[in-house]
Design a protein around this motif. Structure first.
Motif, PDB file in Angstrom:
ATOM      1  N   GLU A 212     -10.264  -0.379   0.770  1.00 48.97           N
ATOM      2  CA  GLU A 212      -9.876  -0.952   2.057  1.00 48.97           C
ATOM      3  C   GLU A 212      -8.470  -1.545   2.035  1.00 48.97           C
ATOM      4  O   GLU A 212      -7.836  -1.674   3.070  1.00 48.97           O
ATOM      5  CB  GLU A 212     -10.853  -2.054   2.466  1.00 48.97           C
ATOM      6  CG  GLU A 212     -12.228  -1.556   2.804  1.00 48.97           C
ATOM      7  CD  GLU A 212     -13.173  -2.699   3.124  1.00 48.97           C
ATOM      8  OE1 GLU A 212     -12.731  -3.866   3.234  1.00 48.97           O
ATOM      9  OE2 GLU A 212     -14.366  -2.407   3.268  1.00 48.97           O
ATOM     10  N   GLY A 213      -8.007  -1.950   0.861  1.00 44.82           N
ATOM     11  CA  GLY A 213      -6.685  -2.543   0.737  1.00 44.82           C
ATOM     12  C   GLY A 213      -6.477  -3.062  -0.673  1.00 44.82           C
ATOM     13  O   GLY A 213      -7.284  -2.807  -1.573  1.00 44.82           O
ATOM     14  N   LYS A 214      -5.395  -3.787  -0.845  1.00 48.74           N
ATOM     15  CA  LYS A 214      -5.048  -4.296  -2.174  1.00 48.74           C
ATOM     16  C   LYS A 214      -6.119  -5.245  -2.703  1.00 48.74           C
ATOM     17  O   LYS A 214      -6.433  -5.233  -3.889  1.00 48.74           O
ATOM     18  CB  LYS A 214      -3.700  -5.021  -2.146  1.00 48.74           C
ATOM     19  CG  LYS A 214      -2.531  -4.114  -1.873  1.00 48.74           C
ATOM     20  CD  LYS A 214      -1.184  -4.782  -2.075  1.00 48.74           C
ATOM     21  CE  LYS A 214      -1.037  -6.132  -1.460  1.00 48.74           C
ATOM     22  NZ  LYS A 214       0.292  -6.727  -1.665  1.00 48.74           N
TER      23      LYS A 214
ATOM     24  N   TYR B  72      -6.632   4.513   1.509  1.00 48.33           N
ATOM     25  CA  TYR B  72      -7.583   3.684   2.256  1.00 48.33           C
ATOM     26  C   TYR B  72      -8.996   4.278   2.242  1.00 48.33           C
ATOM     27  O   TYR B  72      -9.965   3.557   2.410  1.00 48.33           O
ATOM     28  CB  TYR B  72      -7.121   3.484   3.701  1.00 48.33           C
ATOM     29  CG  TYR B  72      -6.056   2.427   3.847  1.00 48.33           C
ATOM     30  CD1 TYR B  72      -6.269   1.116   3.408  1.00 48.33           C
ATOM     31  CD2 TYR B  72      -4.833   2.735   4.436  1.00 48.33           C
ATOM     32  CE1 TYR B  72      -5.290   0.143   3.554  1.00 48.33           C
ATOM     33  CE2 TYR B  72      -3.851   1.764   4.590  1.00 48.33           C
ATOM     34  CZ  TYR B  72      -4.091   0.473   4.143  1.00 48.33           C
ATOM     35  OH  TYR B  72      -3.135  -0.494   4.286  1.00 48.33           O
ATOM     36  N   TYR B  73      -9.109   5.586   2.040  1.00 46.72           N
ATOM     37  CA  TYR B  73     -10.426   6.202   1.925  1.00 46.72           C
ATOM     38  C   TYR B  73     -11.170   5.636   0.714  1.00 46.72           C
ATOM     39  O   TYR B  73     -12.378   5.446   0.750  1.00 46.72           O
ATOM     40  CB  TYR B  73     -10.285   7.727   1.799  1.00 46.72           C
ATOM     41  CG  TYR B  73     -11.590   8.420   1.523  1.00 46.72           C
ATOM     42  CD1 TYR B  73     -12.494   8.675   2.559  1.00 46.72           C
ATOM     43  CD2 TYR B  73     -11.930   8.810   0.235  1.00 46.72           C
ATOM     44  CE1 TYR B  73     -13.701   9.303   2.310  1.00 46.72           C
ATOM     45  CE2 TYR B  73     -13.140   9.432  -0.023  1.00 46.72           C
ATOM     46  CZ  TYR B  73     -14.018   9.671   1.015  1.00 46.72           C
ATOM     47  OH  TYR B  73     -15.212  10.285   0.753  1.00 46.72           O
ATOM     48  N   HIS B  74     -10.426   5.356  -0.356  1.00 47.43           N
ATOM     49  CA  HIS B  74     -11.031   4.865  -1.599  1.00 47.43           C
ATOM     50  C   HIS B  74     -11.132   3.340  -1.642  1.00 47.43           C
ATOM     51  O   HIS B  74     -12.062   2.798  -2.242  1.00 47.43           O
ATOM     52  CB  HIS B  74     -10.249   5.384  -2.807  1.00 47.43           C
ATOM     53  CG  HIS B  74     -10.338   6.869  -2.960  1.00 47.43           C
ATOM     54  ND1 HIS B  74     -11.438   7.488  -3.498  1.00 47.43           N
ATOM     55  CD2 HIS B  74      -9.470   7.854  -2.618  1.00 47.43           C
ATOM     56  CE1 HIS B  74     -11.248   8.792  -3.491  1.00 47.43           C
ATOM     57  NE2 HIS B  74     -10.057   9.041  -2.966  1.00 47.43           N
TER      58      HIS B  74
ATOM     59  N   ILE C 217       0.848  -1.197   0.000  1.00 48.27           N
ATOM     60  CA  ILE C 217       0.000   0.000   0.000  1.00 48.27           C
ATOM     61  C   ILE C 217       0.884   1.248   0.000  1.00 48.27           C
ATOM     62  O   ILE C 217       0.582   2.232  -0.673  1.00 48.27           O
ATOM     63  CB  ILE C 217      -0.961  -0.005   1.208  1.00 48.27           C
ATOM     64  CG1 ILE C 217      -2.041  -1.072   1.005  1.00 48.27           C
ATOM     65  CG2 ILE C 217      -1.590   1.362   1.428  1.00 48.27           C
ATOM     66  CD1 ILE C 217      -3.009  -0.793  -0.144  1.00 48.27           C
TER      67      ILE C 217
ATOM     68  N   LYS D 222      -1.269   7.209   2.576  1.00 48.03           N
ATOM     69  CA  LYS D 222      -1.898   5.889   2.708  1.00 48.03           C
ATOM     70  C   LYS D 222      -3.343   6.044   3.177  1.00 48.03           C
ATOM     71  O   LYS D 222      -4.221   5.326   2.706  1.00 48.03           O
ATOM     72  CB  LYS D 222      -1.106   4.996   3.667  1.00 48.03           C
ATOM     73  CG  LYS D 222       0.198   4.525   3.080  1.00 48.03           C
ATOM     74  CD  LYS D 222       0.928   3.442   3.852  1.00 48.03           C
ATOM     75  CE  LYS D 222       0.794   3.433   5.317  1.00 48.03           C
ATOM     76  NZ  LYS D 222       1.607   2.415   5.994  1.00 48.03           N
ATOM     77  N   SER D 223      -3.589   6.985   4.075  1.00 44.55           N
ATOM     78  CA  SER D 223      -4.959   7.168   4.563  1.00 44.55           C
ATOM     79  C   SER D 223      -5.891   7.619   3.436  1.00 44.55           C
ATOM     80  O   SER D 223      -7.052   7.209   3.391  1.00 44.55           O
ATOM     81  CB  SER D 223      -5.011   8.137   5.742  1.00 44.55           C
ATOM     82  OG  SER D 223      -4.557   9.408   5.370  1.00 44.55           O
TER      83      SER D 223
ATOM     84  N   SER E 150       0.664   4.273  -2.625  1.00 41.31           N
ATOM     85  CA  SER E 150       0.434   5.668  -2.219  1.00 41.31           C
ATOM     86  C   SER E 150       1.567   6.577  -2.700  1.00 41.31           C
ATOM     87  O   SER E 150       1.312   7.698  -3.154  1.00 41.31           O
ATOM     88  CB  SER E 150       0.234   5.772  -0.700  1.00 41.31           C
ATOM     89  OG  SER E 150       1.391   5.409   0.001  1.00 41.31           O
TER      90      SER E 150
END
Length: 186
Positions: free
Chosen positions: A52-54, A48-50, A33, A44-45, A37
């Motif tokens: 949840e993860g990979k 993560y807003y868009h 991640i 990274k935050s 980013s």
């Protein structure tokens, strides 16, 4: 200094594009991640807003691919059956291949274990062709005919695989795929 914010849909599209490139280049497991980013120039935050993860990014890419299949199925519903329907449908699939789909195929070639895991979770892209092929050939078509039809839809992937050690452009790959599709459906 003011910064221009882009709409969330544009940001999501950019995340998907960059992620697909990095996952193909470095591997799904080899891309963090943080890597994403940094490549996107965001925190990274924010990423993560868009997503949840990979895994959520991969699921979004698969949903986009599924939409392409659904468009092909809808097109097939509007077509008159006939002996040239397989050729028309397979060529339509080849002609609709853009950079994102080619990157997706390269990702699939480079990330076998991830694709196997996704297939077990319902993301088996190859099995999606079964519905397309049944719609074209009918449910009782003999297996050799079904395999030939599957091959006709798989020409871009085959051409990409053949081009791995060649200095071939995407247009070269698509030209070879078109020719193979015509040869297989002739």
């Amino acid at each position: 200094m003011s910064t221009t914010r882009r709409p969330g849909s544009e940001t999501r599209a950019e995340i998907l594009r960059v992620a697909l490139e990095l996952f193909t280049e470095r591997g799904f497991e080899g891309t963090s991640i943080r890597d994403l980013s940094e490549a996107l120039g965001m925190t990274k935050s924010s990423l993560y807003y868009h997503f949840e993860g990979k895994e959520a990014i991969i699921q979004a890419l698969l949903a986009s691919r599924r939409a392409e299949f659904d468009e092909l199925l809808a097109w097939l519903d509007e077509q008159e059956p006939g002996p040239d329907l397989l050729r028309r449908a397979a060529l339509r699939w080849v002609e609709s291949t853009g950079r994102e789909r080619i990157l997706g195929m390269r990702f699939a070639h480079a990330n076998g274990p991830t694709m196997t895991r996704l297939a077990a979770q319902g993301g088996n892209i190859r099995s999606w062709f079964d519905e397309v092929i049944t719609k074209i050939l009918g449910p009782d078509a003999p297996m050799p005919s079904r395999l030939l039809a599957r091959m006709a839809f798989d020409t871009v992937s085959a051409a990409l695989f053949a081009a791995q050690t060649q200095d071939a452009s995407e247009e070269d790959v698509l030209a070879a795929a078109r020719a193979a599709t015509v040869a297989l459906t002739g």
